[in-house]
Design a protein around this motif. Structure first.
Motif, PDB file in Angstrom:
ATOM      1  N   ARG B 142       0.830  -1.198   0.000  1.00 32.12           N
ATOM      2  CA  ARG B 142       0.000   0.000   0.000  1.00 32.12           C
ATOM      3  C   ARG B 142       0.868   1.251   0.000  1.00 32.12           C
ATOM      4  O   ARG B 142       0.566   2.239  -0.679  1.00 32.12           O
ATOM      5  CB  ARG B 142      -0.883  -0.028   1.248  1.00 32.12           C
ATOM      6  CG  ARG B 142      -1.937   1.050   1.255  1.00 32.12           C
ATOM      7  CD  ARG B 142      -2.857   0.865   2.445  1.00 32.12           C
ATOM      8  NE  ARG B 142      -3.674   2.043   2.651  1.00 32.12           N
ATOM      9  CZ  ARG B 142      -4.406   2.250   3.738  1.00 32.12           C
ATOM     10  NH1 ARG B 142      -4.409   1.339   4.684  1.00 32.12           N
ATOM     11  NH2 ARG B 142      -5.121   3.336   3.872  1.00 32.12           N
ATOM     12  N   GLY B 145       2.056   1.834  -3.338  1.00 31.83           N
ATOM     13  CA  GLY B 145       0.984   2.395  -4.156  1.00 31.83           C
ATOM     14  C   GLY B 145       0.774   3.868  -3.870  1.00 31.83           C
ATOM     15  O   GLY B 145       0.582   4.679  -4.787  1.00 31.83           O
ATOM     16  N   GLU B 149       1.066   6.960  -6.264  1.00 32.55           N
ATOM     17  CA  GLU B 149      -0.059   7.876  -6.427  1.00 32.55           C
ATOM     18  C   GLU B 149       0.371   9.312  -6.144  1.00 32.55           C
ATOM     19  O   GLU B 149      -0.027  10.262  -6.828  1.00 32.55           O
ATOM     20  CB  GLU B 149      -1.173   7.459  -5.468  1.00 32.55           C
ATOM     21  CG  GLU B 149      -2.501   8.104  -5.742  1.00 32.55           C
ATOM     22  CD  GLU B 149      -3.588   7.539  -4.846  1.00 32.55           C
ATOM     23  OE1 GLU B 149      -4.660   8.153  -4.758  1.00 32.55           O
ATOM     24  OE2 GLU B 149      -3.343   6.475  -4.231  1.00 32.55           O
TER      25      GLU B 149
END
Lengths: 192, 284
Positions: B142, B145, B149
């Motif tokens: 995460r 990610g 992002e």
């Protein structure tokens, strides 16, 4: 003397049998009677007071727990206790792998056998027994006495003694055998 | 008659019970061998007296007796065929063995329960560890990610900044008007006047060329025509430089909502509040 010795043997056997039944008082009395001789044996074997104390405690614990395995028909109570303590001492020696060092010390000592402190033997019978054994030992040829004491006090096997002394195994076996038989005979004669 | 080899084996066995255990069985069946073993055992036992007599330290007595009290006793073992000792041993209280047994049982139950508890605890902790590892892996993914992002958003922000700057630039330009004024008299047909008006800033710039000086006692005056007002709004007197050129920066006297037209008139020196003279330039 024989009658006195027999009475002592009977008393010891009685105390050991009572110990087998869990009689703490008998066990304490047994300790008082046996501990000087047994402690002397163990100390001579392990050559260390602290270890000797540990072995003595371990040995008496064994006596307390396993007194029921004593067979009065096979040996005196004291001899049975001697074998128990001696085995404990041998275990200690083997575990700590101190046999070599002990043998060297023992060999030196055996060459000039020390005078026992008879004054420390409180019981007259014990003093007589000590004198009897010492006298019997002096009647053995030196090499037999040496081999017997190395086997008994040093906890060494026949093979180890042969290696230590650089003597053939058969010779060592013969010395120990003849020495023990001679001792047996002398002790029998003197006791009677 | 016992041979020397057997005697040696017996002696070795007596000196070290671990050696020649098979002799135990032989002694049980051979009375002569057993008798010899008994004699030699007693002889060995007597050797203890050859050791210098040493009394154990007094403190050892209580240690030994205390240790013995804390230990259980092995049950009596009587060899088959042997008479029981005539001595009747002292008996312990009947309740003592049961108490010891009960204690041992309770201890066993407690130990078993503790073991089961710890086993379950180990299993639970193992499961927790696995779950934590999975969570850590998921969080790591995460996090990766989120970083991607974030990088994408940062790029978008830069693009938006550029777009905003571009839009602002375009808006700024959209607020600016360029007006070319046309001469209304023949004498000024060679003259030019161009105005750049910034409605947002309510300011303007006018560039003049080939404009002759106003006659004596007169000045050129600039006007902004806004439908919101009934009369043109003055933007000030225009000063002509050498060669009929000029670069005039102006701000109308009133706020301008819609600059529909710009005009230049000839007014008295110093200008007039409302146009009174002739219009010489006009444009949008």
């Amino acid at each position: 003397m024989k009658e006195g010795a027999d009475a002592e043997r009977k008393l010891d056997a009685d105390l050991l049998l009572r110990t087998a039944a869990g009689d703490e008082a008998a066990f304490a009395q047994l300790y008082d009677r046996f501990s000087p001789g047994l402690y002397s044996l163990v100390l001579k074997m392990v050559r260390d007071e602290r270890e000797a104390e540990d072995v003595l405690q371990d040995g008496f614990s064994h006596i307390w727990r396993r007194a029921s395995t004593y067979d009065p028909a096979r040996s005196s109570a004291f001899t049975w206790a001697v074998m128990v303590l001696r085995n404990k001492a041998i275990d200690r020696l083997r575990v700590r792998q101190r046999i070599e060092r002990t043998v060297e010390k023992a060999t030196i000592e055996f060459s000039h056998f020390p005078e026992a402190d008879d004054a420390a033997a409180s019981e007259p019978i014990m003093r007589e027994q000590r004198a009897l054994v010492r006298d019997a030992l002096t009647q053995l040829p030196a090499e037999q006495r040496e081999a017997v004491e190395m086997a008994f006090f040093g906890g060494l096997t026949h093979e180890q003694i042969a290696e230590k002394l650089g003597t053939p195994l058969g010779t060592i076996k013969a010395r120990i055998r003849r020495g023990l038989f001679r001792l047996r005979d002398v002790l029998k004669e003197e006791a009677s | 008659m016992i041979g020397e080899d057997k005697q040696d084996q017996l002696i070795a066995h007596l000196l070290d019970p671990g050696a020649g255990r098979e002799l135990d069985a032989e002694m049980a069946a051979d009375a002569e061998l057993a008798s010899l073993a008994d004699e030699l055992r007693e002889t060995l036992g007597a050797l203890v007296h050859a050791a210098p007599l040493q009394k154990p330290p007094p403190r050892l007595r209580s240690r030994v007796l205390s240790a013995a009290r804390g230990e259980s006793i092995a049950p009596a073992f009587i060899l088959p065929g042997k008479p029981k000792p005539s001595h009747k041993p002292a008996r312990l209280p009947n309740w003592l063995p049961w108490s010891i047994a009960a204690g041992v049982a309770v201890a066993a139950v407690v130990q078993f329960s503790a073991r089961e508890h710890y086993r379950a605890e180990v299993v639970r902790l193992g499961a927790e560890l696995d779950a934590t590892r999975r969570d850590a892996a998921a969080l790591s993914e995460r996090n990766a990610g989120i970083e991607a992002e974030f990088r994408a958003l940062a790029g978008q922000a830069e693009q938006l900044k550029e777009q905003l700057a571009s839009v602002k630039s375009r808006d700024a330009l959209s607020e600016v008007r360029i007006a070319t004024l046309t001469a209304q008299v023949n004498a000024l047909t060679r003259a030019t006047a161009v105005i750049v008006w910034d409605a947002d800033q309510q300011r303007g710039i006018m560039k003049l060329a080939n404009l002759p000086k106003a006659e004596s006692g007169k000045d050129y005056q600039l006007w902004v025509i806004d439908p919101k007002y009934n009369a043109p709004v003055s933007a000030g007197v225009v000063t002509v430089g050498p060669g009929g050129t000029g670069y005039v920066s102006f701000s109308p006297e009133k706020p301008i909502s819609a600059a529909n037209k710009f005009a230049i008139s000839v007014e008295r020196t110093g200008g007039a509040p409302t146009p009174a003279g002739p219009i010489v330039f006009i444009g949008d």
